[in-house]
Design an enzyme around this catalytic site. Sequence first.
Site, mmCIF file in Angstrom:
data_model
loop_
_atom_site.group_PDB
_atom_site.id
_atom_site.type_symbol
_atom_site.label_atom_id
_atom_site.label_comp_id
_atom_site.label_asym_id
_atom_site.label_seq_id
_atom_site.Cartn_x
_atom_site.Cartn_y
_atom_site.Cartn_z
ATOM 1 N NE ARG A 182 17.422 -26.265 -5.572
ATOM 2 C CZ ARG A 182 18.632 -26.750 -5.810
ATOM 3 N NH1 ARG A 182 19.609 -25.930 -6.144
ATOM 4 N NH2 ARG A 182 18.859 -28.055 -5.723
ATOM 5 C CB SER A 202 9.142 -40.260 5.335
ATOM 6 O OG SER A 202 10.006 -41.340 5.436
ATOM 7 C CG LEU A 248 12.853 -36.826 2.901
ATOM 8 C CD1 LEU A 248 12.833 -37.198 4.375
ATOM 9 C CD2 LEU A 248 13.862 -35.718 2.661
ATOM 10 C CD GLU A 295 -1.244 -2.306 2.123
ATOM 11 O OE1 GLU A 295 -0.041 -2.562 1.964
ATOM 12 O OE2 GLU A 295 -1.974 -2.993 2.849
HETATM 13 N N1 LIG Z 1 14.863 -37.643 -9.569
HETATM 14 C C1 LIG Z 1 14.932 -36.822 -8.562
HETATM 15 O O1 LIG Z 1 14.299 -35.755 -8.547
HETATM 16 C C2 LIG Z 1 15.812 -37.165 -7.391
HETATM 17 C C3 LIG Z 1 15.892 -36.265 -6.305
HETATM 18 C C4 LIG Z 1 16.696 -36.611 -5.241
HETATM 19 C C5 LIG Z 1 17.384 -37.823 -5.244
HETATM 20 N N2 LIG Z 1 17.292 -38.655 -6.312
HETATM 21 C C6 LIG Z 1 18.007 -39.944 -6.320
HETATM 22 O O2 LIG Z 1 17.525 -40.704 -5.228
HETATM 23 C C7 LIG Z 1 18.558 -41.533 -4.723
HETATM 24 C C8 LIG Z 1 18.685 -41.321 -3.222
HETATM 25 O O3 LIG Z 1 17.434 -41.563 -2.626
HETATM 26 P P1 LIG Z 1 17.285 -42.440 -1.319
HETATM 27 O O4 LIG Z 1 15.858 -42.873 -1.263
HETATM 28 O O5 LIG Z 1 18.354 -43.487 -1.288
HETATM 29 O O6 LIG Z 1 17.647 -41.444 -0.175
HETATM 30 P P2 LIG Z 1 16.919 -40.147 0.454
HETATM 31 O O7 LIG Z 1 15.457 -40.272 0.398
HETATM 32 O O8 LIG Z 1 17.569 -38.940 -0.069
HETATM 33 O O9 LIG Z 1 17.429 -40.271 1.946
HETATM 34 C C9 LIG Z 1 16.890 -41.279 2.746
HETATM 35 C C10 LIG Z 1 17.648 -41.361 4.038
HETATM 36 O O10 LIG Z 1 17.404 -40.165 4.793
HETATM 37 C C11 LIG Z 1 17.491 -40.467 6.163
HETATM 38 N N3 LIG Z 1 16.297 -40.020 6.875
HETATM 39 C C12 LIG Z 1 16.298 -39.328 8.034
HETATM 40 N N4 LIG Z 1 15.062 -39.089 8.451
HETATM 41 C C13 LIG Z 1 14.242 -39.625 7.541
HETATM 42 C C14 LIG Z 1 12.837 -39.693 7.440
HETATM 43 N N5 LIG Z 1 12.032 -39.151 8.354
HETATM 44 N N6 LIG Z 1 12.309 -40.345 6.406
HETATM 45 C C15 LIG Z 1 13.095 -40.879 5.452
HETATM 46 N N7 LIG Z 1 14.434 -40.836 5.478
HETATM 47 C C16 LIG Z 1 15.013 -40.216 6.543
HETATM 48 C C17 LIG Z 1 17.588 -41.991 6.253
HETATM 49 O O11 LIG Z 1 18.946 -42.362 6.378
HETATM 50 P P3 LIG Z 1 19.645 -42.487 7.807
HETATM 51 O O12 LIG Z 1 18.783 -43.411 8.609
HETATM 52 O O13 LIG Z 1 20.986 -42.986 7.503
HETATM 53 O O14 LIG Z 1 19.631 -41.117 8.374
HETATM 54 C C18 LIG Z 1 17.156 -42.469 4.887
HETATM 55 O O15 LIG Z 1 17.745 -43.674 4.502
HETATM 56 C C19 LIG Z 1 19.814 -41.158 -5.502
HETATM 57 O O16 LIG Z 1 19.981 -42.091 -6.529
HETATM 58 C C20 LIG Z 1 19.489 -39.804 -6.059
HETATM 59 O O17 LIG Z 1 20.205 -39.558 -7.244
HETATM 60 C C21 LIG Z 1 16.508 -38.361 -7.370
#
Ligand SMILES: NC(=O)c1ccc[n+]([C@@H]2O[C@H](COP(=O)([O-])OP(=O)(O)OC[C@H]3O[C@@H](n4cnc5c(N)ncnc54)[C@H](OP(=O)(O)O)[C@@H]3O)[C@@H](O)[C@H]2O)c1
Length: 325
Positions: free
Chosen positions: A182, A266, A263, A52
């Site tokens: 972002r 979750s 993630l 405003e």
């Molecule tokens: N296409 C896309 O847009 C995109 C985006 C991002 C990633 N990616 C790909 O995804 C892959 C990685 O994904 P990811 O599933 O292995 O890992 P992520 O979802 O990035 O991370 C999962 C890890 O986060 C930690 N974490 C802590 N709190 C959590 C919660 N409340 N819920 C879930 N996880 C929690 C856990 O590990 P701890 O227990 O060890 O803490 C869990 O194993 C890679 O290949 C990456 O290149 C793709």
Amino acid sequence: MNDCLGMRLAYDEAQKARVQAPPNPWVGCAIIKEGKLLSKGHSAQAGGPHAEINALKNIDAEGATAFVTLEPCSHHGKTPPCTDALIRAKVSRVVVGIEDPDPRVSGSGMRALKEAGIDVAVGVLENEIIQQLGPYIKQRKTGRPYVVLKSALSIDGRAAASDGTSQWISSEGARIHAHRIRAESGAILVGSGTFVADNPKLNVRHGECPPKQPLRVILDRSGRIPDIPDDNTVITNLGLSDLLDDLGKREILQLLVEGGPTLHASFLAENLVDRLLIYQGSLLLGDSGTPFTKGLSIPTLSSGLKPKLDSVQHFDQTILIDYRM
Ligand SMILES: NC(=O)c1ccc[n+]([C@@H]2O[C@H](COP(=O)([O-])OP(=O)(O)OC[C@H]3O[C@@H](n4cnc5c(N)ncnc54)[C@H](OP(=O)(O)O)[C@@H]3O)[C@@H](O)[C@H]2O)c1
């Protein structure tokens, strides 16, 4: 000029403040007199003048109508009340998009204007403004940020190839668009799996930059990520609800969740997502690729999550599908 047209001008003006204004709301104002647009203004960076005040600068607004997307403030914050400025300018009518959900305002701005003899109307383009200001409204009403979950997926719904590589599934134009999302977010979150696999910078590198880079948040329950000596990075093992409460207290209005699939599962399982952005690249990754979610179990079709399609657009070889949960 009818009220919808006047408010449309204010709405478009508000869009210009979307990156700079948070943690304040991004508001637009248009001043119309005898059917003619006198001026427009939008919120400056937090601490600077509100919409405003910017619109009223250097004009004679006596007898004019002010269209404002959000109820003018009536309290002294970092700047004096906008209601005082509208009263001093002798506008005869104020058309408000929506009441301000902030408890320090919530109707008191409109009351102050009415008490000064100004005609006040509210609710013009209400639904569109509720969507436009979704993150601000959610943070003020619930204390938690609005959650945008974003993923780049192949045509067959894969977030990464079987070797874990995922850069890049979407095309360059889409990635530039993702930088805009972002820029609109106060914080960006990834799981430890993504941080280890991709080492993402999680900052804004294209287009309009916010006054401060988004807070980088990494969820790490098992201490896989070494300490990062950087004031703008938080490594935490909070549960998702506690994390959202904490980010809300830090005045984060919008949180962007950038993966990965574990993630995402979750967040969806706990019903914590407000908006879902799928960038679908022109690519097939086959059965062994990583799925969009890992660990989300849905036993039957009728239990499927049903986001509502909001819009579709495309950037060269990538389609962006925008859903509300
Ligand atoms: N296409 C896309 O847009 C995109 C985006 C991002 C990633 N990616 C790909 O995804 C892959 C990685 O994904 P990811 O599933 O292995 O890992 P992520 O979802 O990035 O991370 C999962 C890890 O986060 C930690 N974490 C802590 N709190 C959590 C919660 N409340 N819920 C879930 N996880 C929690 C856990 O590990 P701890 O227990 O060890 O803490 C869990 O194993 C890679 O290949 C990456 O290149 C793709």
